[in-house]
Design a protein around this motif. Sequence first.
Motif, PDB file in Angstrom:
ATOM      1  N   VAL A  32      48.978  67.649  45.302  1.00 19.22           N
ATOM      2  CA  VAL A  32      50.360  68.037  45.047  1.00 19.22           C
ATOM      3  C   VAL A  32      50.382  69.556  45.033  1.00 19.22           C
ATOM      4  O   VAL A  32      49.710  70.180  44.214  1.00 19.22           O
ATOM      5  N   ASN A  33      51.090  70.113  45.992  1.00 21.16           N
ATOM      6  CA  ASN A  33      51.134  71.567  46.162  1.00 21.16           C
ATOM      7  C   ASN A  33      49.733  72.163  46.267  1.00 21.16           C
ATOM      8  O   ASN A  33      49.425  73.199  45.699  1.00 21.16           O
ATOM      9  N   ALA A  47      45.200  55.742  48.374  1.00 19.69           N
ATOM     10  CA  ALA A  47      45.668  57.122  48.266  1.00 19.69           C
ATOM     11  C   ALA A  47      47.114  57.248  48.739  1.00 19.69           C
ATOM     12  O   ALA A  47      47.910  57.968  48.130  1.00 19.69           O
ATOM     13  N   GLU A  48      47.478  56.545  49.796  1.00 20.79           N
ATOM     14  CA  GLU A  48      48.859  56.585  50.300  1.00 20.79           C
ATOM     15  C   GLU A  48      49.820  55.969  49.286  1.00 20.79           C
ATOM     16  O   GLU A  48      50.946  56.443  49.123  1.00 20.79           O
ATOM     17  N   GLU A  49      49.383  54.916  48.592  1.00 16.80           N
ATOM     18  CA  GLU A  49      50.218  54.317  47.552  1.00 16.80           C
ATOM     19  C   GLU A  49      50.427  55.298  46.403  1.00 16.80           C
ATOM     20  O   GLU A  49      51.528  55.416  45.855  1.00 16.80           O
ATOM     21  N   CYS A  50      49.385  56.013  46.038  1.00 15.43           N
ATOM     22  CA  CYS A  50      49.486  57.031  44.994  1.00 15.43           C
ATOM     23  C   CYS A  50      50.407  58.164  45.445  1.00 15.43           C
ATOM     24  O   CYS A  50      51.231  58.653  44.673  1.00 15.43           O
ATOM     25  N   ARG A  51      50.285  58.562  46.708  1.00 16.94           N
ATOM     26  CA  ARG A  51      51.156  59.606  47.261  1.00 16.94           C
ATOM     27  C   ARG A  51      52.621  59.189  47.164  1.00 16.94           C
ATOM     28  O   ARG A  51      53.479  59.967  46.766  1.00 16.94           O
ATOM     29  N   ALA A  52      52.908  57.933  47.508  1.00 19.32           N
ATOM     30  CA  ALA A  52      54.281  57.426  47.437  1.00 19.32           C
ATOM     31  C   ALA A  52      54.800  57.465  45.998  1.00 19.32           C
ATOM     32  O   ALA A  52      55.964  57.812  45.764  1.00 19.32           O
ATOM     33  N   ALA A  53      53.935  57.141  45.050  1.00 15.96           N
ATOM     34  CA  ALA A  53      54.336  57.190  43.645  1.00 15.96           C
ATOM     35  C   ALA A  53      54.646  58.622  43.211  1.00 15.96           C
ATOM     36  O   ALA A  53      55.623  58.872  42.492  1.00 15.96           O
ATOM     37  N   GLN A  57      58.243  60.010  41.893  1.00 19.35           N
ATOM     38  CA  GLN A  57      58.357  60.691  40.603  1.00 19.35           C
ATOM     39  C   GLN A  57      58.961  62.078  40.765  1.00 19.35           C
ATOM     40  O   GLN A  57      59.853  62.469  40.007  1.00 19.35           O
ATOM     41  N   LEU A  58      58.501  62.817  41.743  1.00 18.28           N
ATOM     42  CA  LEU A  58      59.025  64.165  41.960  1.00 18.28           C
ATOM     43  C   LEU A  58      60.497  64.118  42.369  1.00 18.28           C
ATOM     44  O   LEU A  58      61.294  64.962  41.949  1.00 18.28           O
ATOM     45  N   SER A  59      60.878  63.133  43.155  1.00 21.99           N
ATOM     46  CA  SER A  59      62.267  62.970  43.561  1.00 21.99           C
ATOM     47  C   SER A  59      63.145  62.647  42.353  1.00 21.99           C
ATOM     48  O   SER A  59      64.231  63.203  42.199  1.00 21.99           O
ATOM     49  N   ALA A  60      62.676  61.763  41.492  1.00 18.01           N
ATOM     50  CA  ALA A  60      63.424  61.402  40.284  1.00 18.01           C
ATOM     51  C   ALA A  60      63.593  62.621  39.380  1.00 18.01           C
ATOM     52  O   ALA A  60      64.670  62.846  38.825  1.00 18.01           O
TER      53      ALA A  60
END
Length: 72
Positions: A32-33, A47-53, A57-60
């Motif tokens: 992340v950044n 890892a892709e599932e974690c990325r989606a989470a 979260q960042l969008s929320a």
Amino acid sequence: MSNQVDVAVMIGSGVPKGLRALGKKVCWVVLVNGEQRGTAFSSRLEAEECRAAWLAQLSANHCAMQVRAQRA
């Protein structure tokens, strides 16, 4: 504020000892950044599932900040 969330691959000595002990020679991490967040994953899918989470979260958080700014 814009956040960049990526999946990166780690190979060889970059793989954590625990995964190497299991015979893994490659793993994936979420950045992340540009900073690793969380654990190393033994599959890209995890890892892709974690990325989606992280993205959700960042969008929320971004939406919540916008609502607070509108109320102020």
